[in-house]
Design a protein around this motif. Structure first.
Motif, mmCIF file in Angstrom:
data_model
loop_
_atom_site.group_PDB
_atom_site.id
_atom_site.type_symbol
_atom_site.label_atom_id
_atom_site.label_comp_id
_atom_site.label_asym_id
_atom_site.label_seq_id
_atom_site.Cartn_x
_atom_site.Cartn_y
_atom_site.Cartn_z
ATOM 1 N N UNK A 81 -6.120 6.130 10.148
ATOM 2 C CA UNK A 81 -5.827 5.949 8.722
ATOM 3 C C UNK A 81 -7.063 6.202 7.868
ATOM 4 N N UNK A 82 -6.825 6.540 6.621
ATOM 5 C CA UNK A 82 -7.865 6.711 5.606
ATOM 6 C C UNK A 82 -7.328 6.120 4.315
ATOM 7 N N UNK A 83 -8.021 5.090 3.798
ATOM 8 C CA UNK A 83 -7.553 4.385 2.592
ATOM 9 C C UNK A 83 -6.114 3.913 2.749
ATOM 10 N N UNK A 84 -5.839 3.349 3.923
ATOM 11 C CA UNK A 84 -4.515 2.781 4.241
ATOM 12 C C UNK A 84 -3.412 3.818 4.338
ATOM 13 N N UNK A 85 -3.775 5.101 4.375
ATOM 14 C CA UNK A 85 -2.793 6.173 4.551
ATOM 15 C C UNK A 85 -3.046 6.861 5.892
ATOM 16 N N UNK A 86 -1.980 7.220 6.589
ATOM 17 C CA UNK A 86 -2.141 7.889 7.873
ATOM 18 C C UNK A 86 -2.735 9.283 7.703
#
Length: 214
Positions: A81-86
């Motif tokens: 994840x990156x900034x709570x996005x996959x």
């Protein structure tokens, strides 16, 4: 130019291995010259590449590259994840100048996108979009999102936001001259770029009302 493009592609797509190479290079320099200060750039360079490697690659390709098109053929969601996005892994094909295609790959974190901004916008699978690359190494591409159909639609949508904000203020208090002028300014900015008759008519109406009020 091809060598530079290959180096930037490797650095922006393989941050860990690039950090290892930086460590080995400066470590060897320090060992051979017996000068410890050669070790100082290791950490800053590794961090800079990890944070901005794809931005440097995007700038270089947009500045010196040749324009063409590409198509994303695969979009796979990963467990990272990156900034709570996959994070997504992408596969794509890039059109060369002779009309043939070459395979390439990138991810959410390694994609080179121009214009450079604090947003990661990737075209949808199956749609042709504009890119730039260095002739001879087409797999290293920068996505010209602003020139894509999706990018143009997104920009147009974002330009509507000031109009909606000004409209709400004006409708809440139509007698407020500042609100009316803000609404007019937002409509002018939009209609100067886009030929929208509805907004043009609204702009003319507001200008007439403002003139009468004076």
């Amino acid at each position: 130019m091809i060598i530079v493009s290959k180096i930037l592609f490797f650095a922006s797509h393989h941050g860990f291995y690039t950090a290892v190479i930086i460590f080995l290079f400066f470590g060897l320099l320090a060992y051979l010259t017996k000068k410890g200060w050669y070790l100082i750039p290791i950490l800053p360079l590794a961090i800079l590449n990890g944070i901005g490697g794809q931005f440097l690659n995007a700038w270089f390709l947009n500045k010196y590259g040749t324009e063409s098109t590409a198509i994303i053929t695969s979009d796979t969601e990963t467990n990272s994840t990156l900034n709570d996005e996959y994070i997504h892994d992408y596969e794509a094909i890039v059109k060369k100048q002779d009309g043939k295609y070459v395979d390439t790959f990138f991810s959410t974190t390694t994609a080179s996108i121009y214009p450079i901004e604090n947003a990661i916008r990737i075209p949808r699978v199956g749609l042709s979009f504009p890119v730039k690359y260095i002739l001879g190494y087409e797999k290293n591409m920068v996505i010209l999102y602003g020139k894509s159909e999706e990018g143009k639609a997104m920009l147009k949508y974002e330009k509507l936001a000031p109009i909606q904000s000004a409209k709400i203020k004006y409708e809440a208090d139509p007698t407020n001259k500042e609100f009316k002028q803000e609404y007019i300014k937002a409509l002018e900015d939009y209609t100067n770029q886009y030929n929208d008759e509805i907004y043009k008519l609204k702009l003319e109406e507001l200008k007439k009302n403002l003139h009468k009020a004076k």
